[in-house]
Write a protein that holds these residues in place. Structure first.
Motif, mmCIF file in Angstrom:
data_model
loop_
_atom_site.group_PDB
_atom_site.id
_atom_site.type_symbol
_atom_site.label_atom_id
_atom_site.label_comp_id
_atom_site.label_asym_id
_atom_site.label_seq_id
_atom_site.Cartn_x
_atom_site.Cartn_y
_atom_site.Cartn_z
ATOM 1 N N ASP A 86 13.675 -25.043 -32.908
ATOM 2 C CA ASP A 86 12.613 -24.511 -33.764
ATOM 3 C C ASP A 86 11.590 -25.558 -34.155
ATOM 4 O OD1 ASP A 86 14.113 -26.015 -35.519
ATOM 5 O OD2 ASP A 86 14.344 -24.440 -37.019
ATOM 6 N N GLY A 87 11.824 -26.836 -33.774
ATOM 7 C CA GLY A 87 10.878 -27.888 -34.124
ATOM 8 C C GLY A 87 9.966 -28.327 -32.999
ATOM 9 N N ASP A 88 10.088 -27.718 -31.810
ATOM 10 C CA ASP A 88 9.415 -28.316 -30.656
ATOM 11 C C ASP A 88 7.906 -28.110 -30.634
ATOM 12 O OD1 ASP A 88 9.327 -25.631 -29.956
ATOM 13 O OD2 ASP A 88 10.553 -25.838 -28.153
ATOM 14 N N HIS A 89 7.373 -27.140 -31.396
ATOM 15 C CA HIS A 89 5.925 -26.930 -31.483
ATOM 16 C C HIS A 89 5.371 -27.249 -32.878
ATOM 17 C CE1 HIS A 89 6.480 -24.796 -27.678
ATOM 18 N NE2 HIS A 89 5.172 -24.726 -27.551
ATOM 19 N N VAL A 90 6.172 -27.924 -33.703
ATOM 20 C CA VAL A 90 5.841 -28.098 -35.118
ATOM 21 C C VAL A 90 5.170 -29.451 -35.352
ATOM 22 C CG1 VAL A 90 6.796 -28.241 -37.458
ATOM 23 C CG2 VAL A 90 7.750 -26.612 -35.811
ATOM 24 N N VAL A 91 4.199 -29.476 -36.253
ATOM 25 C CA VAL A 91 3.669 -30.710 -36.825
ATOM 26 C C VAL A 91 4.134 -30.779 -38.271
ATOM 27 C CG1 VAL A 91 1.585 -31.898 -37.600
ATOM 28 C CG2 VAL A 91 1.664 -30.897 -35.309
ATOM 29 N N ARG A 92 4.640 -31.955 -38.683
ATOM 30 C CA ARG A 92 5.085 -32.181 -40.054
ATOM 31 C C ARG A 92 4.323 -33.377 -40.618
ATOM 32 N NH1 ARG A 92 8.670 -32.475 -36.407
ATOM 33 N NH2 ARG A 92 10.015 -30.685 -35.967
ATOM 34 N N THR A 93 3.920 -33.295 -41.857
ATOM 35 C CA THR A 93 3.230 -34.426 -42.478
ATOM 36 C C THR A 93 3.942 -34.819 -43.762
ATOM 37 O OG1 THR A 93 1.700 -33.016 -43.750
ATOM 38 C CG2 THR A 93 1.012 -33.681 -41.529
ATOM 39 N N LEU A 94 3.892 -36.101 -44.054
ATOM 40 C CA LEU A 94 4.441 -36.633 -45.300
ATOM 41 C C LEU A 94 3.459 -37.669 -45.831
ATOM 42 C CD1 LEU A 94 6.862 -36.754 -47.291
ATOM 43 C CD2 LEU A 94 7.711 -38.674 -45.950
ATOM 44 N N ALA A 95 2.792 -37.316 -46.940
ATOM 45 C CA ALA A 95 1.839 -38.220 -47.564
ATOM 46 C C ALA A 95 2.572 -39.118 -48.554
ATOM 47 C CB ALA A 95 0.742 -37.432 -48.277
ATOM 48 N N PRO A 96 2.281 -40.413 -48.584
ATOM 49 C CA PRO A 96 2.987 -41.305 -49.514
ATOM 50 C C PRO A 96 2.607 -41.011 -50.956
ATOM 51 C CG PRO A 96 1.208 -42.481 -48.420
ATOM 52 C CD PRO A 96 1.290 -41.125 -47.766
ATOM 53 N N CYS A 97 3.570 -41.181 -51.851
ATOM 54 C CA CYS A 97 3.298 -41.010 -53.278
ATOM 55 C C CYS A 97 4.226 -41.929 -54.048
ATOM 56 C CB CYS A 97 3.493 -39.561 -53.721
ATOM 57 S SG CYS A 97 5.203 -38.990 -53.664
ATOM 58 N N ASN A 98 3.906 -42.200 -55.294
ATOM 59 C CA ASN A 98 4.720 -43.070 -56.136
ATOM 60 C C ASN A 98 5.415 -42.299 -57.251
ATOM 61 O OD1 ASN A 98 4.206 -45.594 -54.837
ATOM 62 N ND2 ASN A 98 2.117 -45.480 -55.636
ATOM 63 N N ASN A 99 5.549 -40.990 -57.064
ATOM 64 C CA ASN A 99 6.301 -40.182 -58.014
ATOM 65 C C ASN A 99 7.260 -39.309 -57.218
ATOM 66 O OD1 ASN A 99 4.699 -38.041 -56.970
ATOM 67 N ND2 ASN A 99 3.107 -38.497 -58.491
ATOM 68 N N GLU A 100 7.719 -38.230 -57.794
ATOM 69 C CA GLU A 100 8.708 -37.378 -57.128
ATOM 70 C C GLU A 100 8.070 -36.184 -56.425
ATOM 71 O OE1 GLU A 100 12.209 -38.114 -57.263
ATOM 72 O OE2 GLU A 100 11.254 -39.992 -57.864
ATOM 73 N N SER A 101 6.763 -36.205 -56.228
ATOM 74 C CA SER A 101 6.085 -34.996 -55.761
ATOM 75 C C SER A 101 5.993 -34.860 -54.252
ATOM 76 C CB SER A 101 4.666 -34.931 -56.348
ATOM 77 O OG SER A 101 3.882 -36.005 -55.859
ATOM 78 N N CYS A 102 5.967 -35.966 -53.507
ATOM 79 C CA CYS A 102 5.691 -35.836 -52.070
ATOM 80 C C CYS A 102 6.924 -35.352 -51.320
ATOM 81 C CB CYS A 102 5.184 -37.148 -51.499
ATOM 82 S SG CYS A 102 6.224 -38.579 -51.833
ATOM 83 N N ASP A 103 6.663 -34.525 -50.328
ATOM 84 C CA ASP A 103 7.722 -33.990 -49.487
ATOM 85 C C ASP A 103 7.079 -33.558 -48.178
ATOM 86 O OD1 ASP A 103 10.214 -33.075 -48.590
ATOM 87 O OD2 ASP A 103 10.714 -32.194 -50.538
ATOM 88 N N TRP A 104 7.906 -33.182 -47.231
ATOM 89 C CA TRP A 104 7.399 -32.745 -45.937
ATOM 90 C C TRP A 104 6.601 -31.450 -46.065
ATOM 91 C CZ3 TRP A 104 7.453 -35.748 -41.799
ATOM 92 C CH2 TRP A 104 8.418 -36.751 -41.674
#
Length: 385
Positions: A86-104
């Motif tokens: 299910d991941g072969d056509h997927v793009v995932r992004t993760l932006a850096p953050c300095n709190n608990e908010s960032c996620d995929w």
């Protein structure tokens, strides 16, 4: 593993091994009706590690990242592309953050082709080129634009596929002239991705051992001194003899390749200069150190990449000094305590240490009763003097 701009390291594993040892917070779970192991999974298969505080927190990755590929955008966002099932056509992004908010954040179906064992390279305009993948003889771009809304055929990738494939995860480096150095199997080209044309084919590496997955050597673009006339030199090390993958599946484990080659692609008539590592190595990682030296770490002395078919762990990292005296450029470091086999990782940290982690040569999490148990640990090794 990938170091982000905020000095944190993101780590991730495939999603269909069953439960991990790290629970997702706040009662979150991943539901996947097509998962053969665990359809309702409340454990994490990704985490964010803070190198300064030695703490980590779980992240939520929804789709299978097994044998995906990634690159970091100029703004520090990690873009991870493709994977398995299910991941072969997927793009995932993760932006850096300095709190608990960032996620995929995931974008299913974004890729025009299945990207499994592809290679990513950031381009001068900030885009990412995604090259190849299993039975994918083409490339595409992220983000898409009106001129690159689909994939572009690259015959070179079809030509370099042999009975064991050996053209997966091609080695790709951005050259000073703006073109791409692409190495697959034993062959090398320079690609003008803007015009979709091969500018040049360089000589094949002179020791005929395949270097790409599953023979799995490694490569670096050696440091470029901008205070001198620009010279671009690529180094390729390790791999496995031709046919080693097929023989390993039958229980015959060939010795890995110990040869390294350097080619100065900016020369008018470039050729490979070959030398041998102190020991054979397959499934290695090569990392440029702040000193300009190269560390070669992890891997096995025989067999190839793949489930259970790498043998004889190589636990001694090697330091290579590109400007050292020929035949004595290699030095061998003290041995590590753990085998780092299939899907182990290494990444340079900002303090000059190398973070080494993982090793899972099994289809599932197997912590006991196998020759090389699943290893979920990581450890920074001291920077060499």
């Amino acid at each position: 593993m990938q170091l982000l701009h905020n000095n944190k390291v993101v780590m991730f594993d495939r999603t269909d091994f069953g439960p991990s040892n790290l629970s997702l917070p706040y009662g979150r779970c991943r539901y996947d009706p097509s998962d053969n192991v665990l359809k309702n999974d409340c454990t994490a298969h990704s985490l964010l590690y803070d190198t300064g505080t030695n703490t980590f927190r779980p992240l939520m990755v929804e789709t299978d990242t097994w044998c995906s590929s990634g690159s970091v955008l100029p703004d520090g966002t990690l873009v991870q592309t493709g994977g398995y099932n299910d991941g072969d056509h997927v793009v995932r992004t993760l932006a850096p953050c300095n709190n608990e908010s960032c996620d995929w954040v995931e974008f299913p179906g974004y890729l025009s082709e299945r990207r499994w064992y592809a290679t990513n390279q950031r381009l001068p305009d900030g885009r990412i080129i995604i090259i190849g993948g299993r039975r994918q003889f083409n490339y595409e771009f992220y983000p898409r634009n009106s001129e690159s809304s689909s994939s572009f055929w690259l015959e070179f990738l079809r030509e370099t596929r042999d009975d064991d494939e050996n053209n997966l995860y091609p080695f790709v480096h951005l050259l000073p002239d703006g073109n791409l150095f692409i190495f697959a199997n034993t062959r090398v080209i320079s690609l003008d991705y803007k015009q979709n044309r091969v500018v040049r084919e360089f000589p094949s590496i002179t020791v005929d051992d395949p270097r790409n997955y599953p023979s799995s050597g490694s490569s670096v673009l050696l440091p470029i001194d901008e205070n001198k006339p620009i010279e671009a030199e690529v180094m390729v090390c390790g791999g496995a003899p031709r046919g080693a993958f097929s023989r390993a599946k039958q229980g015959i484990f060939d010795a890995a390749s110990r040869s390294c080659g350097r080619i100065k692609v900016t020369d008018e008539n470039p050729s490979w200069a070959m030398e041998d590592m102190p020991m054979p190595r397959v499934m290695s990682d090569m990392i440029l150190l702040p000193t300009g030296d190269v560390v070669i770490i992890n891997g096995a002395g025989s067999g190839t990449a793949g489930w259970e078919i790498g043998q004889n762990p190589v636990t001694r990292p090697v330091i290579y000094k590109p400007h050292g005296v020929e035949d004595i450029r290699f030095s061998v470091m003290s041995p590590a305590t753990r085998p780092r086999m299939y899907h182990s990782s290494a990444v340079l940290l900002t303090d000059g240490r190398v973070l080494v982690g993982g090793s899972n040569p099994h289809p599932y999490y197997n912590f006991t009763g196998v020759q090389y148990p699943t290893d979920l640990s990581w450890k920074p090794i001291h920077r060499p003097t």
